[in-house]
Scaffold this motif. Sequence first.
Motif, PDB file in Angstrom:
ATOM      1  N   GLY A 120       0.828  -1.225   0.073  1.00 49.94           N
ATOM      2  CA  GLY A 120      -0.237   0.185   0.050  1.00 49.94           C
ATOM      3  C   GLY A 120       0.864   1.213   0.061  1.00 49.94           C
ATOM      4  O   GLY A 120       0.475   2.160   0.236  1.00 49.94           O
ATOM      5  N   GLY A 121       2.077   1.290  -0.340  1.00 50.80           N
ATOM      6  CA  GLY A 121       2.963   2.447  -0.364  1.00 50.80           C
ATOM      7  C   GLY A 121       3.761   2.431  -1.848  1.00 50.80           C
ATOM      8  O   GLY A 121       3.937   1.342  -2.491  1.00 50.80           O
ATOM      9  N   HIS A 122       4.646   3.452  -1.741  1.00 48.91           N
ATOM     10  CA  HIS A 122       5.702   3.596  -2.712  1.00 48.91           C
ATOM     11  C   HIS A 122       7.245   3.275  -2.116  1.00 48.91           C
ATOM     12  O   HIS A 122       7.252   3.767  -1.100  1.00 48.91           O
ATOM     13  N   LEU A 123       7.933   2.911  -2.995  1.00 50.38           N
ATOM     14  CA  LEU A 123       9.083   2.520  -2.677  1.00 50.38           C
ATOM     15  C   LEU A 123      10.377   3.469  -3.517  1.00 50.38           C
ATOM     16  O   LEU A 123      10.108   3.693  -4.651  1.00 50.38           O
ATOM     17  N   PRO A 124      11.279   3.806  -2.931  1.00 52.20           N
ATOM     18  CA  PRO A 124      12.485   4.680  -3.720  1.00 52.20           C
ATOM     19  C   PRO A 124      13.081   3.479  -4.588  1.00 52.20           C
ATOM     20  O   PRO A 124      13.395   2.596  -4.555  1.00 52.20           O
ATOM     21  N   LEU A 125      13.426   4.098  -5.735  1.00 55.67           N
ATOM     22  CA  LEU A 125      14.383   3.578  -6.766  1.00 55.67           C
ATOM     23  C   LEU A 125      15.685   3.603  -6.682  1.00 55.67           C
ATOM     24  O   LEU A 125      16.442   3.046  -7.354  1.00 55.67           O
ATOM     25  N   GLN A 126      16.120   4.742  -5.863  1.00 55.22           N
ATOM     26  CA  GLN A 126      17.471   5.014  -5.662  1.00 55.22           C
ATOM     27  C   GLN A 126      17.863   5.321  -4.302  1.00 55.22           C
ATOM     28  O   GLN A 126      16.871   6.190  -3.598  1.00 55.22           O
ATOM     29  N   LEU A 127      18.896   4.735  -3.837  1.00 54.05           N
ATOM     30  CA  LEU A 127      19.421   5.242  -2.404  1.00 54.05           C
ATOM     31  C   LEU A 127      20.773   5.569  -2.310  1.00 54.05           C
ATOM     32  O   LEU A 127      21.532   4.981  -3.251  1.00 54.05           O
ATOM     33  N   ASP A 128      21.199   6.789  -1.782  1.00 55.65           N
ATOM     34  CA  ASP A 128      22.472   7.107  -1.758  1.00 55.65           C
ATOM     35  C   ASP A 128      23.519   5.979  -1.332  1.00 55.65           C
ATOM     36  O   ASP A 128      23.167   5.461  -0.169  1.00 55.65           O
ATOM     37  N   GLN A 129      24.530   5.642  -1.962  1.00 53.72           N
ATOM     38  CA  GLN A 129      25.385   4.790  -1.655  1.00 53.72           C
ATOM     39  C   GLN A 129      25.124   3.131  -1.813  1.00 53.72           C
ATOM     40  O   GLN A 129      25.735   2.534  -1.289  1.00 53.72           O
ATOM     41  N   TRP A 130      23.922   3.159  -2.432  1.00 51.61           N
ATOM     42  CA  TRP A 130      23.772   1.621  -2.726  1.00 51.61           C
ATOM     43  C   TRP A 130      23.330   1.581  -4.138  1.00 51.61           C
ATOM     44  O   TRP A 130      23.000   2.672  -5.019  1.00 51.61           O
ATOM     45  N   THR A 131      23.426   0.461  -4.672  1.00 52.25           N
ATOM     46  CA  THR A 131      23.050  -0.042  -6.201  1.00 52.25           C
ATOM     47  C   THR A 131      21.842  -0.797  -6.043  1.00 52.25           C
ATOM     48  O   THR A 131      21.700  -1.852  -5.374  1.00 52.25           O
ATOM     49  N   ARG A 132      20.802  -0.341  -6.957  1.00 53.53           N
ATOM     50  CA  ARG A 132      19.500  -1.168  -7.090  1.00 53.53           C
ATOM     51  C   ARG A 132      19.752  -2.386  -7.960  1.00 53.53           C
ATOM     52  O   ARG A 132      20.556  -2.233  -8.824  1.00 53.53           O
ATOM     53  N   GLY A 133      19.531  -3.729  -7.465  1.00 54.88           N
ATOM     54  CA  GLY A 133      19.867  -4.818  -8.104  1.00 54.88           C
ATOM     55  C   GLY A 133      18.643  -5.570  -8.804  1.00 54.88           C
ATOM     56  O   GLY A 133      18.916  -6.548  -9.734  1.00 54.88           O
ATOM     57  N   ALA A 134      17.699  -5.399  -8.248  1.00 58.16           N
ATOM     58  CA  ALA A 134      16.159  -6.042  -8.720  1.00 58.16           C
ATOM     59  C   ALA A 134      14.993  -5.368  -8.269  1.00 58.16           C
ATOM     60  O   ALA A 134      14.908  -4.654  -7.036  1.00 58.16           O
ATOM     61  N   GLU A 135      14.215  -5.672  -8.802  1.00 56.13           N
ATOM     62  CA  GLU A 135      12.589  -4.838  -8.280  1.00 56.13           C
ATOM     63  C   GLU A 135      11.457  -5.775  -8.926  1.00 56.13           C
ATOM     64  O   GLU A 135      11.592  -6.315  -9.737  1.00 56.13           O
ATOM     65  N   CYS A 136      10.259  -5.547  -8.061  1.00 57.72           N
ATOM     66  CA  CYS A 136       9.025  -5.967  -8.564  1.00 57.72           C
ATOM     67  C   CYS A 136       7.987  -5.122  -7.875  1.00 57.72           C
ATOM     68  O   CYS A 136       7.921  -5.248  -6.653  1.00 57.72           O
ATOM     69  N   PHE A 137       7.218  -4.419  -8.741  1.00 60.91           N
ATOM     70  CA  PHE A 137       6.292  -3.762  -8.466  1.00 60.91           C
ATOM     71  C   PHE A 137       4.850  -4.468  -8.790  1.00 60.91           C
ATOM     72  O   PHE A 137       4.415  -4.772  -9.888  1.00 60.91           O
ATOM     73  N   LYS A 138       3.761  -4.280  -7.946  1.00 64.33           N
ATOM     74  CA  LYS A 138       2.108  -4.753  -8.546  1.00 64.33           C
ATOM     75  C   LYS A 138       1.400  -3.516  -8.150  1.00 64.33           C
ATOM     76  O   LYS A 138       1.593  -2.817  -7.024  1.00 64.33           O
ATOM     77  N   SER A 139       0.329  -3.517  -8.918  1.00 64.51           N
ATOM     78  CA  SER A 139      -0.796  -2.414  -8.842  1.00 64.51           C
ATOM     79  C   SER A 139      -1.869  -3.096  -8.445  1.00 64.51           C
ATOM     80  O   SER A 139      -2.840  -2.394  -8.004  1.00 64.51           O
TER      81      SER A 139
END
Length: 319
Positions: A120-139
């Motif tokens: 029921g919420g939104h998540l960041p796609l970027q974080l300082d000093q971290w690298t995004r490696g995978a994701e899955c979002f559902k509506s």
Amino acid sequence: MMYKFALVLLSTLAQTTVLVESTRLGRTAQGGDGKMETQVKMMQVQVDESIAPQDDETIDEDDSLSFIPGLRALRRENNEKVWNHGTFEVAAKRRGSIEVCAPSATRDGDTLFFFLSSSGGHLPLQLDQWTRGAECFKSDNKQQECFRASHCINKDGPFCVEFRDGRMGGGGNDLGTVMFYKRVTKDNPGCWVVELKDGTTWAVVTAITNVNERDPIRDFSGESCDKSLDSVFPSVHGKENDVLLMSSSFDDPASPSSFSPPSGASGLGYIRVKGDAGFLYGEELDHTGETGKSITGGRGGPHCKDALLSVVVNRGERV
């Protein structure tokens, strides 16, 4: 009050049965005459042989039940075979931010894999000093494929608030997980704070050893609607000695026994948050090629209520 635990392993052709005997000693209620009463409780757990202790493995006193499904992964005596240095789980105590920490056994040179999930919420796609490696979002529950970061068409700062993939579209805020990673150095803080936008949010962080620094992720895949009461993690490509991490965000209450680890895997982390639950499983691969689908055990839950990620951590040569 003292507790005494004894473990008895009985081998069968297909599986191992673990008997955990808990003996409680305490004074009787009659006159305090010093007599002792004993209460014995037996718990029988079916354990896959692939996660039972082998000849070259030891179990620390604090980890005496670590090979039971849903609990911590095995630690091996030979340091070259130790691939996991613990897991940390936490839920946001309030909307607006979440404080996350590295597992207490994390060492310099480990790589942290940080699974941030929300219902029921939104998540960041970027974080300082971290690298995004995978994701899955559902509506919605029955969305046929995960939204990826590349499907984002509208952002509010680091948060994606609208996705579009062909005819599929939506806010991606019914359920989702983003995985970030970073290599640990002695200068890294033990804990960090992530600013949040909305929703119910939780985090599971695990520390993996000997990860290829240049190419940490060999492969990953997501699943938004597996059409099964179990969690069916998608197949990914890996190599021998890589680590397969499997993350499940479940949009209903669920216990560890409802979704026990897939065959060959161990339960690394579990958290229950209000009406949701998060699971993390892992295993060291013993072959090169496709992993095939990995399916949880237990009674499961309503189908298409989870968001799943299969991630292969590269612990070998550069891809």
